[in-house]
Design an enzyme around this catalytic site. Structure first.
Site, PDB file in Angstrom:
ATOM      1  N   GLU A  48       7.742   7.219  -5.273  1.00 33.67           N
ATOM      2  CA  GLU A  48       8.487   6.240  -6.079  1.00 33.67           C
ATOM      3  C   GLU A  48       9.976   6.274  -5.736  1.00 33.67           C
ATOM      4  O   GLU A  48      10.640   5.241  -5.708  1.00 33.67           O
ATOM      5  CB  GLU A  48       8.281   6.527  -7.578  1.00 33.67           C
ATOM      6  CG  GLU A  48       8.610   5.343  -8.465  1.00 33.67           C
ATOM      7  CD  GLU A  48       7.756   5.283  -9.725  1.00 33.67           C
ATOM      8  OE1 GLU A  48       6.647   5.869  -9.749  1.00 33.67           O
ATOM      9  OE2 GLU A  48       8.188   4.634 -10.687  1.00 33.67           O
TER      10      GLU A  48
ATOM     11  N   GLU B 189      10.439   4.422  -2.586  1.00 37.85           N
ATOM     12  CA  GLU B 189      10.341   2.987  -2.875  1.00 37.85           C
ATOM     13  C   GLU B 189      11.627   2.491  -3.523  1.00 37.85           C
ATOM     14  O   GLU B 189      12.163   1.444  -3.165  1.00 37.85           O
ATOM     15  CB  GLU B 189       9.141   2.758  -3.817  1.00 37.85           C
ATOM     16  CG  GLU B 189       8.863   1.296  -4.135  1.00 37.85           C
ATOM     17  CD  GLU B 189       7.765   1.144  -5.192  1.00 37.85           C
ATOM     18  OE1 GLU B 189       7.300   2.157  -5.756  1.00 37.85           O
ATOM     19  OE2 GLU B 189       7.358  -0.008  -5.469  1.00 37.85           O
TER      20      GLU B 189
ATOM     21  N   SER C 158       6.402  -0.643  -9.852  1.00 37.88           N
ATOM     22  CA  SER C 158       6.201   0.193  -8.659  1.00 37.88           C
ATOM     23  C   SER C 158       4.774   0.072  -8.149  1.00 37.88           C
ATOM     24  O   SER C 158       3.829  -0.043  -8.926  1.00 37.88           O
ATOM     25  CB  SER C 158       6.503   1.648  -9.023  1.00 37.88           C
ATOM     26  OG  SER C 158       6.006   2.512  -8.037  1.00 37.88           O
TER      27      SER C 158
ATOM     28  N   GLU D 179      -7.670   3.113 -17.255  1.00 38.08           N
ATOM     29  CA  GLU D 179      -7.187   3.135 -15.869  1.00 38.08           C
ATOM     30  C   GLU D 179      -8.260   3.642 -14.922  1.00 38.08           C
ATOM     31  O   GLU D 179      -8.483   3.074 -13.862  1.00 38.08           O
ATOM     32  CB  GLU D 179      -5.942   4.023 -15.774  1.00 38.08           C
ATOM     33  CG  GLU D 179      -5.305   4.000 -14.395  1.00 38.08           C
ATOM     34  CD  GLU D 179      -4.077   4.899 -14.313  1.00 38.08           C
ATOM     35  OE1 GLU D 179      -4.168   6.071 -14.707  1.00 38.08           O
ATOM     36  OE2 GLU D 179      -3.027   4.414 -13.851  1.00 38.08           O
TER      37      GLU D 179
ATOM     38  N   GLU E 185      -9.391  -1.388  -9.221  1.00 36.13           N
ATOM     39  CA  GLU E 185      -8.423  -1.010  -8.180  1.00 36.13           C
ATOM     40  C   GLU E 185      -8.510   0.466  -7.827  1.00 36.13           C
ATOM     41  O   GLU E 185      -8.043   0.881  -6.768  1.00 36.13           O
ATOM     42  CB  GLU E 185      -6.982  -1.301  -8.652  1.00 36.13           C
ATOM     43  CG  GLU E 185      -6.668  -2.778  -8.803  1.00 36.13           C
ATOM     44  CD  GLU E 185      -6.954  -3.284 -10.207  1.00 36.13           C
ATOM     45  OE1 GLU E 185      -7.752  -2.648 -10.917  1.00 36.13           O
ATOM     46  OE2 GLU E 185      -6.386  -4.313 -10.593  1.00 36.13           O
TER      47      GLU E 185
END
Lengths: 624, 563
Positions: free
Chosen positions: B279, B282, B319, B357, B362
């Site tokens: 992160e 990024e 993110s 989650e 995904e």
């Protein structure tokens, strides 16, 4: 368009003159009750007939009316609803009752053209004919102040409102008084809220005025949820400008610029009359920005309810206007501090606002001269039930119950005896013959453990089952409970459960104590007025008619023969021919016997459907 | 302000700044009963249990009445006793009374108060609804027959989380709490944060349990069950497992888990270290290009849900990093892919949204989730209790290799401000910096819902916002959209206070929740590595399992609008 004070004064003068110039007036009651009875057909019929006969008739007050005009008007409620449809003819003051379109021709000929009374249409009692409205016993003891315009002018006309000095109080407040003076006048008049709370209006207004927040609102509670009450409806339908005027005066006094009128959705006529009135006021410049050239601006919005009795509670009402669920909230903060949209709000009942213009016009001292010291002024009541003269009345506070029921109401119908009167609807208690000389005012009733409430009076005769009355009102409040707080939501449900068991013959003696225990818990701990007062009809009927409860429970009998499940059906042996027709139609085979001998109904099997009763060719089967 | 007193049960109590009588009465040593009062939520005043009696015989509800100088009240009069009993009886008469088979037994407020007030009879017929479960969501289960209509769930969902997926419907005794049109909750805009379950006093809304499946897999010899433990879990155990205040229970958790049959025990902080590195990279690259700022964190699945539902246009600012749990799970899957046994990868989380989650498409490869399922802290505690293990008597044990090493930066992820601080530690080190401890990071620590900090790094000022609670997040977003505020980096946690206050944690009052945060910072101090990129495991991962696969193992692209 009126641009300044002079314009308003001129308009009033012009329309007063033309109102007086009308030779004759036909005031047809166009309140919901009489409309349902066909009054609008009468209205159309008159217009048609007058056209045919070439009589000058005006449906709208003109600045310059023609000579010999007959004004025909849709007026507000005359009040004598039992006798509707009603027509009043000026200048004679005749009141015609139970009018039908077929009567119009005669009225036209006899009264309008020849000035005589059509006696068969006048109210008659014990052989005496009462031609004029004021002479009728129903009206003699009334003092119509809030209702003064209802029945006198066309309810859809601002010009006629001007003609009777409408908006003169508003004018006085706008130009001759400052806001503190206005509040002081209302405080001194001791005008108390007419919605049931009896809170001094002046004190409420001053509490709003001294809040720091600059935005304020005036809200009118036109929800009128009590079953059978229609005082506010008649005011909104019959004299909408009066309410607007009262609210605008409050606006000046408390620094508010917007008024909201919350009307229950079941009153479409009231909504449309109020909308029209607002539109008319705007067109004349009485509403809007910089009214009559001053820096006072005011506007109105009408909000309709959606069928919830609980939205008559102040904080539920404001929540409803805000688009939220209509549930009351805890206080503090109070509505005067943080009300609609969180701003300081004056929330008053329709009738309270209707009294404001007259307090300003005639002064606090004059207003206080009517009725008792602590409860001055008049109160409108909806008189209903087992009474000769049902209708809408207005009496000075302090009038006794006896006067209302017997002198104005004409006593109990069909020669029966008076048993009780329910006052205050589902939040109120019942008063019995020992209370008949009680003056009707806030404090006297409170001392007797009852309340004026909004003004609904349901008179009950000897054939009324008081347990069923309690069950009826508890059913109402249980269905209308918003559900937020535990005591009201769950408690009213349980109280209803018990009452239903009692009227069905399944009660136990402990039930009476349980009802009182639940009543105590609910009234002490409920969050809002609905819950706090829901047990009142039950408590008051137990207090005054405990033996009726006991008879229902122990003897499983309803002394007034009302409760369906407690009826007994029996065969009169002396009349029975033993034909067996009844036993053949009985769906539960409860009837038995030998041919040509009297048959018997088994009480335990009988479901009281009544099929046997209707079948018996000898009328030998009876209900007990 | 001083010198104002109320008399409570004949004891004078000074009024300081208490908002209501309920708080003041606590100072007199009395705990009034309540169902619907929470200090973090608006006053509702509906349960009517907290009534007190004045000396004039009036009844006031303590939660909604401010203290007044000179007021005299009593908290336990005969009338009050009668009313409390009646209110409880009325609630019980409409409630499922099968306590012995209820998940909430032992932690149910209704049960507790019924016992406290000695209810031994309900004098009304039982009209409890037939149980209808809404099991559409993987995160929470709703059971209307256990609802007492206190409104706490409605208020937390609306006021704290700005979601409003459930509300009151119907009037009077027909009133229920449900979704729009009574749809299953999974079809609504629920973000699975589980705060409704956290505040529910009964078992009407509970976090869904996966314990049954877990026991099955633990006893299946053909499976290798590995588990990762989230940072917030280790400081959430104290009350229930007999731990002393302030102890990091991690070592004992490892021991307990091994006893229960887990094959390998790991720490999610490893995944957090990966997240920090990815992160930060990024963030730095976005800063340099000055595009798609602010950068929002993505480790909170409820927050990601919220953005998808409410501000889908902002998804490009979120993110692309997976959460620590999912990053670590991807690494574990790679690590054990040649294993002879079938891998079952489990995570112990303080969170109900993590269950959601783990179930997202995904995070599945060929239909198989990277994390097979998630169990909460509370579920772990239940398993320990069920096993009969005396937690306090356990000897602490170390984590398993090869993933035993993690930094303090990874551990503090569990508290609000932790992710930000971890990222700052890395960002600042790109600029050769004075000792970390010298820096005043106090702007990012603390339990407030919105915190701001500005640091100088990479040759410029970086503005940071740290938000917990979705209503707070919404307010910040609105400010950004109107241009009133500007930030470069925003950390968002859906649960106020961060993961330590998640719905999967045992119930705790506000003071206890703040203590959990302090314990995490203590654990951070006990780590010899404070910065994620100083963790030697990172180097071996990047040159090993992650070589050439960083993007596809550690990053995610969310399919918008699909659930």
């Amino acid at each position: 368009m009126l641009l300044n004070r002079n314009d308003l004064i001129n308009a009033r003068n012009i329309y007063r003159k033309s109102f007086e110039k009308e030779e004759k007036k036909i005031l047809i009651c166009a309140g919901t009750g009489c409309v349902a009875g066909g009054s609008l057909d009468i209205y159309e019929e008159f217009i048609k007939l007058m056209k045919e006969k070439g009589i000058n008739c005006e449906v709208k007050l003109e600045k310059e009316p023609h000579d010999e005009t007959v004004g025909i008007k849709k007026s507000g409620c005359h009040g004598f609803c039992e006798m509707g449809p009603l027509i009043r003819i000026e200048p004679f003051g005749y009141l015609y009752i139970k009018v039908k379109p077929e009567d119009c021709a005669e009225i036209l000929d006899k009264t309008i053209i020849n000035g005589e009374c059509v006696e068969r249409l006048a109210y008659t009692k014990n052989g005496e004919v009462y031609k004029k409205q004021e002479e009728i016993p129903f009206y003699k003891k009334q003092t119509r102040l809030a209702l003064e315009h209802c029945g006198q002018i066309d309810a859809t006309s601002i010009e006629e409102y001007f003609a009777l000095d409408g908006y003169s109080a508003f004018e006085k407040v706008l130009f001759d008084m400052d806001s503190d003076e206005v509040i002081k006048e209302i405080e001194e008049s001791n005008l108390r809220g007419r919605g049931g709370g009896g809170f001094p209006a002046g004190r409420k207004w001053s509490q709003v005025k001294r809040q720091k927040e600059e935005v304020r609102y005036i809200v009118c509670n036109g929800d009128e949820g009590d079953p059978g009450a229609f005082m506010d409806r008649s005011l909104m339908e019959g004299d909408p400008h009066r309410i607007l005027e009262g609210m605008m005066i409050a606006g000046i006094a408390c620094g508010a610029q917007k008024g909201y009128i919350y009307v229950r959705a079941e009153y479409p006529l009231a909504v449309s009359r109020l909308s029209n009135a607002i539109e008319q006021a705007k067109n004349y410049g009485i509403l809007g920005d910089n009214i009559l050239g001053t820096d006072f601006s005011f506007d109105f919005q009408i909000n309709k309810g959606a069928g919830a009795f609980v939205c008559g509670e102040g904080s539920a009402l404001t929540a409803s206007i805000e688009g939220k669920r209509g549930m009351p909230r805890v206080k503090p903060p109070r509505t005067v501090e943080q009300g609609l949209f969180g701003k300081p709000t004056v929330l008053n009942n329709v009738e309270t606002f209707a009294n404001v213009p007259i307090v300003i016009d005639k002064g606090a001292k004059w207003y206080r001269s009517i009725g008792p010291e602590n409860s001055p002024g008049t109160k409108a009541f909806a008189l209903t039930g087992n009474i000769e003269n049902t209708g809408l009345i207005e009496v000075p506070m302090g009038t006794t119950l006896r006067e209302v029921i017997f002198d104005i109401g004409g006593g109990i119908r069909d020669g029966k005896k008076f048993k009780a009167v329910q006052i205050g609807g589902p939040s109120g208690g019942c008063l019995t013959s020992e209370h008949l000389d009680l003056p009707l005012d806030f404090d006297s009733l409170k001392k007797a453990g009852a309340m004026i409430g909004s003004g609904g009076l349901v008179v009950m005769d000897e054939d009324t089952c008081m347990v069923e009355v309690a069950r009826f009102f508890m059913n109402f409040t249980k269905n209308e409970s918003c559900g937020k707080c535990v005591p009201c939501r769950e408690g009213t449900k349980r109280m209803l459960e018990i009452l239903e068991a009692i009227v069905a013959g399944n009660g136990k003696l402990e039930d009476i104590d349980m009802l009182l225990e639940l009543a105590d818990t609910i009234s002490a701990t409920a969050l809002c007025g609905l819950g706090k007062t829901a047990p009142s009809p039950v408590v008051s009927t137990i207090k005054n008619f405990r033996d009726e409860y006991i008879t229902h429970i122990v003897d499983k009998k309803c002394s007034s023969k009302t409760c369906q499940k407690l009826k007994t059906i029996f065969i009169e042996p002396s009349l029975c021919k033993g034909c067996s027709k009844c036993s053949k139609v009985c769906p539960v085979s409860a009837i038995s016997g030998k041919i040509k001998e009297p048959f018997i109904i088994d009480k335990d099997k009988c479901i009281k459907c009544g099929a046997c009763l209707e079948t018996c060719p000898f009328k030998a089967i009876k209900e007990d | 302000m001083s010198g104002q007193f109320m008399t409570i049960d004949n004891i004078p109590v000074e009024i300081k700044d208490e908002k209501n009588i309920l708080e003041l009465v606590r100072k007199a040593g009395i705990e009034l009963p309540t169902f619907c009062f929470y200090s973090e939520l608006s006053v509702y005043g509906a349960c009517r249990m907290c009534m007190v009696e004045t000396n004039r015989g009036d009844m006031e509800s303590a939660c909604s009445t401010p203290p007044r100088d000179g007021m005299e009240i009593y908290t336990n009069t005969p009338r009050l006793r009668k009313y409390r009993k009646n209110i409880l009886e009325l609630l019980l008469a409409n409630h499922c009374r099968d306590c012995t088979t209820c998940q909430q037994s032992g932690s149910c407020k209704l049960q507790e108060l019924a016992k406290r007030f000695g209810i031994n009879d309900v004098r009304f017929p039982n009209t409890a609804k037939v149980e209808e479960l809404d099991e559409s969501s993987v995160a929470i289960v709703r059971n209307k027959s256990k609802c007492i209509l206190c409104g706490d769930c409605v208020r937390v969902c609306e006021e704290v989380q700005n979601v409003g997926a459930i509300d009151f419907v119907g009037r009077g005794s027909k009133m229920t709490v449900t979704t729009a049109f009574d749809e299953p909750i999974a079809h609504s805009n629920c973000v699975s944060c589980g705060q409704c379950a956290a505040v529910c006093p009964t078992g009407a809304i509970v976090v869904r349990s996966n314990t049954g499946k877990l026991w099955e897999d633990l006893n299946d010899k053909s499976k290798r069950v590995v588990v990762q433990i989230a940072p917030a879990v280790r400081v959430g155990l104290s009350d229930q497992l007999g731990e002393e205040d302030g102890r990091d229970a991690m070592g004992k958790m490892v021991a307990a888990l091994r006893r229960m049959g887990f094959d390998k025990v790991f720490d999610t902080a490893v995944g957090a270290d990966l997240t920090v590195i990815e992160e930060t990279n990024e963030f730095v690259s976005k800063l340099k290009k000055n595009e798609k700022l602010p950068l929002f964190t993505s480790c909170c699945p409820a927050w990601v849900n919220y953005v998808e539902n409410t501000y889908p246009e902002l998804m490009k600012n979120v993110s692309s990093c997976k959460s620590p749990m999912e990053m670590f799970a991807a690494v574990l899957k790679e690590n054990y892919k040649e294993d002879d046994r079938k891998l079952v990868s489990v995570a112990i989380m303080p969170c109900s949204a993590k269950k959601f989650e783990a179930n997202r498409d995904e995070f599945k490869t060929d239909g198989v989730p990277d994390v097979d399922y998630v169990v909460t802290t509370q579920e772990f505690i239940n398993m320990v209790t069920e096993s009969g293990i005396s937690f306090s008597k356990l000897e602490p044990e170390a984590l398993d290799r090869p993933f035993q090493s993690s930094s303090g930066a990874g551990v503090i992820f569990g508290v609000t401000g932790g992710v930000t601080e971890a990222v700052i530690r890395k960002v600042l080190c790109d600029q050769s910096v004075p000792a970390l401890r010298a820096f005043a990071f106090e702007g990012v620590r603390g339990m407030e819902g919105v915190k701001e900090a500005t640091i100088t790094a990479l040759g410029r000022e970086i503005k940071i916002a740290i938000v917990s609670g979705l209503k707070n997040a919404d307010n910040v977003i609105k400010k950004i959209k109107t241009g009133e505020a500007h930030y470069d980096f925003i950390e968002v946690m859906a649960c106020p206070g961060g993961c330590i206050c998640g719905a999967g944690q045992p119930y705790a009052k506000a003071e206890e929740k703040a203590k959990r945060g302090a314990r995490l910072y203590k654990a951070d101090k006990m780590k010899s590595i404070s910065r994620s990129d100083d963790n030697p495991l990172m180097d071996s991962l990047y040159s090993g399992i992650l070589k050439n696969r960083v993007h596809d193992l550690l990053h995610v692209h969310y399919e918008h609008g699909e659930k």
